[in-house]
Design a protein around this motif. Structure first.
Motif, PDB file in Angstrom:
ATOM      1  N   ILE A  80      -5.444 -48.079  -4.864  1.00 52.34           N
ATOM      2  CA  ILE A  80      -6.350 -48.732  -5.804  1.00 52.34           C
ATOM      3  C   ILE A  80      -5.564 -49.470  -6.875  1.00 52.34           C
ATOM      4  CG2 ILE A  80      -8.282 -48.396  -7.390  1.00 52.34           C
ATOM      5  CD1 ILE A  80      -8.838 -45.737  -5.997  1.00 52.34           C
ATOM      6  N   LEU A  81      -5.892 -50.734  -7.080  1.00 49.30           N
ATOM      7  CA  LEU A  81      -5.296 -51.508  -8.162  1.00 49.30           C
ATOM      8  C   LEU A  81      -5.843 -51.042  -9.512  1.00 49.30           C
ATOM      9  CD1 LEU A  81      -5.490 -55.075  -6.620  1.00 49.30           C
ATOM     10  CD2 LEU A  81      -3.390 -53.967  -7.392  1.00 49.30           C
ATOM     11  N   PRO A  82      -5.060 -51.153 -10.587  1.00 50.21           N
ATOM     12  CA  PRO A  82      -5.539 -50.737 -11.915  1.00 50.21           C
ATOM     13  C   PRO A  82      -6.855 -51.387 -12.317  1.00 50.21           C
ATOM     14  CG  PRO A  82      -3.176 -51.104 -11.975  1.00 50.21           C
ATOM     15  CD  PRO A  82      -3.640 -51.544 -10.612  1.00 50.21           C
ATOM     16  N   ALA A  83      -7.027 -52.675 -11.981  1.00 49.20           N
ATOM     17  CA  ALA A  83      -8.270 -53.367 -12.349  1.00 49.20           C
ATOM     18  C   ALA A  83      -9.471 -52.759 -11.633  1.00 49.20           C
ATOM     19  CB  ALA A  83      -8.156 -54.856 -12.024  1.00 49.20           C
ATOM     20  N   ASP A  84      -9.294 -52.426 -10.343  1.00 50.53           N
ATOM     21  CA  ASP A  84     -10.379 -51.796  -9.589  1.00 50.53           C
ATOM     22  C   ASP A  84     -10.624 -50.377 -10.095  1.00 50.53           C
ATOM     23  OD1 ASP A  84     -11.009 -53.916  -7.811  1.00 50.53           O
ATOM     24  OD2 ASP A  84      -9.231 -53.449  -6.625  1.00 50.53           O
ATOM     25  N   GLU A  85      -9.549 -49.665 -10.404  1.00 49.35           N
ATOM     26  CA  GLU A  85      -9.687 -48.287 -10.891  1.00 49.35           C
ATOM     27  C   GLU A  85     -10.533 -48.233 -12.165  1.00 49.35           C
ATOM     28  OE1 GLU A  85      -6.363 -45.863 -12.792  1.00 49.35           O
ATOM     29  OE2 GLU A  85      -6.414 -45.057 -10.749  1.00 49.35           O
ATOM     30  N   LYS A  86     -10.314 -49.183 -13.047  1.00 49.41           N
ATOM     31  CA  LYS A  86     -11.074 -49.235 -14.297  1.00 49.41           C
ATOM     32  C   LYS A  86     -12.563 -49.417 -14.025  1.00 49.41           C
ATOM     33  CE  LYS A  86     -11.010 -51.539 -18.819  1.00 49.41           C
ATOM     34  NZ  LYS A  86     -10.353 -52.598 -19.633  1.00 49.41           N
ATOM     35  N   LYS A  87     -12.899 -50.273 -13.040  1.00 50.59           N
ATOM     36  CA  LYS A  87     -14.303 -50.485 -12.685  1.00 50.59           C
ATOM     37  C   LYS A  87     -14.888 -49.260 -11.997  1.00 50.59           C
ATOM     38  CE  LYS A  87     -13.594 -55.474 -12.074  1.00 50.59           C
ATOM     39  NZ  LYS A  87     -13.544 -56.594 -11.080  1.00 50.59           N
ATOM     40  N   PHE A  88     -14.085 -48.607 -11.148  1.00 59.23           N
ATOM     41  CA  PHE A  88     -14.571 -47.435 -10.419  1.00 59.23           C
ATOM     42  C   PHE A  88     -14.922 -46.281 -11.353  1.00 59.23           C
ATOM     43  CE2 PHE A  88     -12.038 -48.654  -6.352  1.00 59.23           C
ATOM     44  CZ  PHE A  88     -13.019 -49.574  -6.021  1.00 59.23           C
ATOM     45  N   LEU A  89     -14.220 -46.185 -12.472  1.00 60.18           N
ATOM     46  CA  LEU A  89     -14.490 -45.108 -13.423  1.00 60.18           C
ATOM     47  C   LEU A  89     -15.936 -45.133 -13.913  1.00 60.18           C
ATOM     48  CD1 LEU A  89     -11.191 -45.208 -15.519  1.00 60.18           C
ATOM     49  CD2 LEU A  89     -11.978 -43.293 -14.100  1.00 60.18           C
ATOM     50  N   LYS A  90     -16.544 -46.321 -13.906  1.00 62.90           N
ATOM     51  CA  LYS A  90     -17.935 -46.469 -14.354  1.00 62.90           C
ATOM     52  C   LYS A  90     -18.936 -46.262 -13.220  1.00 62.90           C
ATOM     53  CE  LYS A  90     -16.552 -49.884 -17.841  1.00 62.90           C
ATOM     54  NZ  LYS A  90     -16.718 -51.276 -18.324  1.00 62.90           N
ATOM     55  N   LEU A  91     -18.430 -46.238 -11.968  1.00 65.82           N
ATOM     56  CA  LEU A  91     -19.319 -46.187 -10.808  1.00 65.82           C
ATOM     57  C   LEU A  91     -19.279 -44.849 -10.084  1.00 65.82           C
ATOM     58  CD1 LEU A  91     -18.541 -49.735  -9.333  1.00 65.82           C
ATOM     59  CD2 LEU A  91     -20.566 -49.061 -10.642  1.00 65.82           C
ATOM     60  N   PHE A  92     -18.102 -44.225 -10.025  1.00 66.29           N
ATOM     61  CA  PHE A  92     -17.941 -42.954  -9.321  1.00 66.29           C
ATOM     62  C   PHE A  92     -17.926 -41.793 -10.324  1.00 66.29           C
ATOM     63  CE2 PHE A  92     -16.345 -45.948  -6.240  1.00 66.29           C
ATOM     64  CZ  PHE A  92     -16.644 -45.393  -5.003  1.00 66.29           C
ATOM     65  N   ASP A  93     -18.305 -40.616  -9.843  1.00 69.66           N
ATOM     66  CA  ASP A  93     -18.234 -39.433 -10.690  1.00 69.66           C
ATOM     67  C   ASP A  93     -16.787 -39.021 -10.935  1.00 69.66           C
ATOM     68  OD1 ASP A  93     -21.094 -38.950 -10.931  1.00 69.66           O
ATOM     69  OD2 ASP A  93     -21.016 -38.436  -8.799  1.00 69.66           O
ATOM     70  N   LEU A  94     -15.929 -39.298  -9.963  1.00 67.42           N
ATOM     71  CA  LEU A  94     -14.533 -38.879 -10.080  1.00 67.42           C
ATOM     72  C   LEU A  94     -13.626 -39.909  -9.425  1.00 67.42           C
ATOM     73  CD1 LEU A  94     -12.404 -36.724 -10.784  1.00 67.42           C
ATOM     74  CD2 LEU A  94     -12.901 -35.638  -8.576  1.00 67.42           C
ATOM     75  N   VAL A  95     -12.582 -40.300 -10.153  1.00 67.08           N
ATOM     76  CA  VAL A  95     -11.539 -41.179  -9.625  1.00 67.08           C
ATOM     77  C   VAL A  95     -10.222 -40.426  -9.776  1.00 67.08           C
ATOM     78  CG1 VAL A  95     -10.348 -43.391  -9.841  1.00 67.08           C
ATOM     79  CG2 VAL A  95     -12.814 -43.244 -10.318  1.00 67.08           C
ATOM     80  N   PHE A  96      -9.515 -40.225  -8.664  1.00 64.12           N
ATOM     81  CA  PHE A  96      -8.229 -39.533  -8.762  1.00 64.12           C
ATOM     82  C   PHE A  96      -7.202 -40.195  -7.863  1.00 64.12           C
ATOM     83  CE2 PHE A  96     -10.237 -37.471  -5.159  1.00 64.12           C
ATOM     84  CZ  PHE A  96      -9.204 -37.209  -4.275  1.00 64.12           C
ATOM     85  N   ARG A  97      -5.943 -40.057  -8.229  1.00 64.22           N
ATOM     86  CA  ARG A  97      -4.839 -40.563  -7.424  1.00 64.22           C
ATOM     87  C   ARG A  97      -4.323 -39.447  -6.538  1.00 64.22           C
ATOM     88  NH1 ARG A  97      -1.624 -44.369 -11.874  1.00 64.22           N
ATOM     89  NH2 ARG A  97      -3.463 -45.658 -12.384  1.00 64.22           N
ATOM     90  N   MET A  98      -3.642 -39.821  -5.446  1.00 61.92           N
ATOM     91  CA  MET A  98      -3.228 -38.819  -4.480  1.00 61.92           C
ATOM     92  C   MET A  98      -2.279 -37.794  -5.078  1.00 61.92           C
ATOM     93  SD  MET A  98      -4.813 -38.846  -1.680  1.00 61.92           S
ATOM     94  CE  MET A  98      -3.744 -37.702  -0.798  1.00 61.92           C
ATOM     95  N   ASN A  99      -1.489 -38.169  -6.063  1.00 60.80           N
ATOM     96  CA  ASN A  99      -0.601 -37.188  -6.675  1.00 60.80           C
ATOM     97  C   ASN A  99      -1.380 -36.113  -7.436  1.00 60.80           C
ATOM     98  OD1 ASN A  99      -0.923 -39.509  -8.704  1.00 60.80           O
ATOM     99  ND2 ASN A  99      -0.073 -37.907  -9.990  1.00 60.80           N
ATOM    100  N   GLU A 100      -2.671 -36.370  -7.696  1.00 57.60           N
ATOM    101  CA  GLU A 100      -3.520 -35.404  -8.394  1.00 57.60           C
ATOM    102  C   GLU A 100      -4.308 -34.524  -7.419  1.00 57.60           C
ATOM    103  OE1 GLU A 100      -4.821 -37.678 -12.438  1.00 57.60           O
ATOM    104  OE2 GLU A 100      -5.583 -38.574 -10.565  1.00 57.60           O
TER     105      GLU A 100
END
Length: 446
Positions: A80-100
């Motif tokens: 996920i690109l940072p720009a997409d990640e920022k938008k996803f935070l408003k759409l999904f209940d949870l956004v996490f990276r694989m290291n998490e």
């Protein structure tokens, strides 16, 4: 409780999904492929191509509408690109990276997800030597009984101007070779027939840990020795290498061991020197052809696959013809030809996308014609000969037929054979061919 995980993008995302599934199953969930059945649903995203990221937005729009009718928690991870990640935070209940990933149960609990997660769960015992690679210690839930993906490296240091991967997965990090070999050994003992080592630049393995880790060629040799000791019948593949790091000792290692598959996927992206520099590929056509010559010399039966972009920013008709000429010279068995599309975050996104969709389609068709012609010539020489084929499923178009792939990953329609042969390696006589496929009959089961 049921969970559905939708996987988009490359084989690395598929491998990530297998580890995500393991964690979720450890929380007491039953996995389902039917989205409507799930109360926990997520997507492993791919920001590399716009079409893939558009699918994510389409999915979450639908899932959020379902929340009006039933309890549902959504999550997204992957590339996920940072720009997409920022938008996803408003759409999904949870956004996490694989290291998490090891923290996923706790994160879901904070979202109100009921789980059977126990303090004795094996995730609690993970070592925290490198927070970027903790997720590799999660045992995956493999999606096939006879094929498996094993990640050996993550991230990219190449910064090709068209590619967003360095911005989604970060810099290159190599997995510990002992862990890789242990996972491969388990798969071989389970009688898995096809194992693929994965990385964004798989043959740069170990370069980030010089003096601490073995090289990629040495890793292949260790797998080859493991295969010899096991007495098992399997093929080991790897994808994707970068020409800049493709050394002769890698090809020599493949030549020395039967279990190292005689198939090389070597992305070139363009046959034009100037365009390669604009793409920041850092290899020349001469470099690339030297690797091809080494493959032809040391692995005469090997198939060669590649990736090519058409319609890259500024590409001329002459530059396209240089790509066609390279394809004529190499005679690829398969080429994944893609029309260029800018990705926000990649350097080329700042340049004009000056090739029209129509011209891109025409250029794709031009190179596809070359591929079909060279592939057909190779396939015609296979008629009447017997090849080893891994049977991987039923043919959906021809009743009673099976599908499979040769050691060189050429697709085969097998006209005879029962479904109990799926997952086995058979000797198949090739009876007829098409431009990009083969047809044959089973001669012997191994």
């Amino acid at each position: 409780m049921k969970c559905c995980v939708v996987t988009l993008g490359c084989q690395m995302n598929q491998s990530d999904s297998e580890r995500i599934r393991s964690v979720i199953e450890g929380m007491g969930y039953e996995m389902t492929s039917v989205e409507e059945e799930a109360t926990l649903i997520g997507v492993v995203a791919c920001s590399v191509r716009q079409k893939a990221i558009d699918k994510v937005y389409s999915k979450i729009q639908k899932w959020n509408q379902w929340k009006n009718k039933k309890p549902l928690v959504t999550f997204v991870s992957g590339c996920i690109l940072p720009a997409d990640e920022k938008k996803f935070l408003k759409l999904f209940d949870l956004v996490f990276r694989m290291n998490e990933l090891p923290e996923l149960p706790d994160m879901l609990h904070q979202c109100g997800v009921a789980t059977e997660f126990s303090a004795m769960h094996p995730l609690n015992d993970l070592h925290r030597e490198d927070e970027r690679t903790d997720f590799w210690q999660v045992d995956p839930t493999y999606s096939s009984e006879f094929e498996a993906f094993v990640p050996i490296q993550n991230g990219c240091d190449k910064f090709c101007s068209y590619c967003a991967v360095p911005y989604t997965r970060g810099r290159e990090v190599s997995r510990a070779s002992d862990d890789i070999l242990a996972e491969v050994k388990k798969l071989v003992e389970r009688d898995v027939k096809a194992i693929t080592l994965l990385g964004q630049n798989v043959n740069s393995y170990g370069l980030d840990k010089k003096g601490e880790e073995i090289s990629f060629a040495e890793l292949l040799r260790k797998v080859g020795e493991l295969g010899q000791r096991s007495g098992k019948d399997f093929w080991l593949y790897f994808t994707s290498p970068h020409p800049r790091d493709m050394t002769r000792d890698v090809i020599e290692a493949i030549a020395d061991y039967d279990c190292l598959a005689k198939q090389i996927h070597l992305p070139v992206q363009s046959g034009d020197e100037k365009l390669l520099r604009r793409m920041n590929r850092n290899h020349s056509i001469e470099d690339y052809l030297k690797i091809v010559d080494d493959i032809r010399e040391l692995l005469p039966t090997a198939t060669i696959f590649t990736d090519i972009i058409v319609g890259f920013s500024g590409e001329t008709d002459e530059q396209l013809e240089n790509s066609a000429a390279l394809m004529e010279r190499v005679k690829f068995n398969m080429a994944y030809i893609a029309k260029y599309s800018p990705r926000v975050g990649a350097r080329s996104a700042r340049w004009e996308d000056d090739i029209s969709p129509q011209v891109k389609s025409e250029r794709l068709a031009r190179l596809s014609d070359v591929l079909k012609r060279t592939s057909l010539a190779h396939n015609e020489a296979m008629v009447g000969k017997v090849y080893r084929v891994l049977i991987d499923g039923r043919d959906r178009r021809v009743d009673g037929a099976l599908t499979g792939r040769t050691e060189g990953k050429l697709p085969v329609r097998v006209l005879d054979g029962s479904e109990d042969r799926v997952g086995t390696i058979c000797d198949v006589e090739i009876t007829s061919v098409a431009e990009l496929s083969l047809t044959g009959r089973i001669r012997q089961v191994r």
